[in-house]
Design an enzyme around this catalytic site. Structure first.
Site: not given
Ligand code: F6R
Length: 352
Positions: A252, A152, A58, A346, A236, A100
């Site tokens: 193609h 996101r 996101g 994570k 998601e 991030s």
């Molecule tokens: C959760 C989401 C995930 C995070 C990704 C990176 O809503 O969309 O795709 O964006 O895991 O985390 P961040 O955005 O905190 O760097």
């Protein structure tokens, strides 16, 4: 099946964590994010030769959208890095934007360290976390964005600050931001839950996708990232698998694969994200390909962007996709907000 979406109590029963409010608030988030980008305190860096935007999920999609929207007008090299390492083309005189939402994403932190080592200029976009700490420690500008969103759902807060940073350092001309929030407000009125299915495209599309495998088609440039956004949001929010592909390349190779369809043809539904700005031959190719698929018995949904400027058209389909993913979550009976698999991964990675 979609009638259930018109039941007033329905959203709250399934959307227990409140994703609806984030999607409803998108036009206002756009306005706030533009302000944040305009007000950002940035050094007067000169002579920047290129741009790399670091991020995942996101927090990366905002970078994709910036890159796509500038593809016809921006000369310096610009790329989005979703990796632990920086590509070789990122040099000392590049601007690196580390994005991030949480500030704790390990791939972004790792490529940030490489940017630091290479001596690039760096801007940090985050709510805080480790990246926020590093901004203070390493002395780079930190564009602080509001907390309290799933990453996101904070798309506006990554996209507009990045765009406005590039405006500041590379002079992008008129960004045509003026009518955007109003256009999104008018679309919100069409897609919001109070509008019955009959007149609500987002509910209709969700109803057609439910229980099927969406294959999302768009074209290179600004709408490539729109397809990626749809895929991410369907995964998601609605916990639904989908795939994306691009015209004209798919003409193609991939179209031949539909001949047998690998057992998914019966389940698949094609979603064509269409825009009047596509190359005329792409528009023609899309029509021919849609006809071919329909002959194969595959349903094709043609979704046309709306709006005057490119940004309005791009965000019209993003907003539609966000609502579709939300209605689909309700139809599938899943709370749109939790992403347990991402959190689990994570957590496991953090143990090592
Ligand atoms: C959760 C989401 C995930 C995070 C990704 C990176 O809503 O969309 O795709 O964006 O895991 O985390 P961040 O955005 O905190 O760097």
């Amino acid at each position: 099946m979609t009638d259930v979406l018109d039941k007033p109590s329905f959203p709250g029963e399934v959307d227990r964590s409140g994703m609806m409010d984030h999607i409803l608030g998108f036009p206002e988030q756009v306005e706030e994010a533009i302000e944040i980008g305009r007000d950002a305190q940035l050094p007067p860096w000169k002579g920047l030769k290129g741009v790399a935007i670091l991020g995942m999920g996101g927090s990366a999609i905002g970078g994709d959208l910036v890159r796509g929207n500038l593809s016809a007008s921006f000369k310096p090299p610009i790329g989005v890095v979703r990796d632990y390492t920086l590509p070789f083309w990122v040099e000392r005189d590049f601007l690196v934007i580390a994005s991030s939402y949480s500030g704790n994403t390990e791939e972004t932190l790792s490529s940030y360290q490489e940017a630091l080592f290479r001596g690039t200029k760096i801007i940090i976009i985050t709510t805080g976390g480790r990246l926020g700490e590093l901004a203070s420690k390493d002395g780079f500008p930190w564009i602080r964005i509001p907390s309290g969103f799933p990453p996101r759902a904070a798309l506006a807060y990554s996209f507009f600050p990045i765009l406005l940073c590039l405006q500041r350092f590379f002079g992008l001309g008129d960004l045509q931001l003026n009518g955007l929030a109003d256009h999104l407000r008018s679309l919100r009125e069409e897609y919001r839950p109070q509008i019955p299915t009959q007149g609500n495209l987002a509910k209709v599309v969700a109803g057609k996708i439910a229980g099927r495998l969406p294959i999302i088609y768009s074209a290179p440039g600004p709408f490539e990232a729109v397809g990626i956004r749809w895929r991410g949001q369907l995964a998601e929010n609605a916990k639904t698998l989908s795939f994306t592909s691009l015209f004209p390349e798919l003409n193609h190779n991939e179209i031949v694969g539909w001949e047998l369809g690998g057992g998914v043809k019966e389940k698949a539904i094609s979603i064509f994200l269409q825009d009047s700005g596509y190359h005329p031959r792409i528009i023609f190719r899309m029509e021919l390909t849609a006809g071919m698929m329909e002959k194969d018995g595959v349903e094709v949904l043609r979704l046309e962007s709306s709006g005057k400027s490119l940004l309005e058209r791009v965000f019209s389909l993003i907003h539609l996709g966000d609502w579709v993913s939300w209605y689909l979550a309700l139809l599938e009976g899943v709370d749109p907000t939790p992403v347990e698999r991402i959190d689990w991964l994570k957590g496991e990675l953090a143990k090592l």
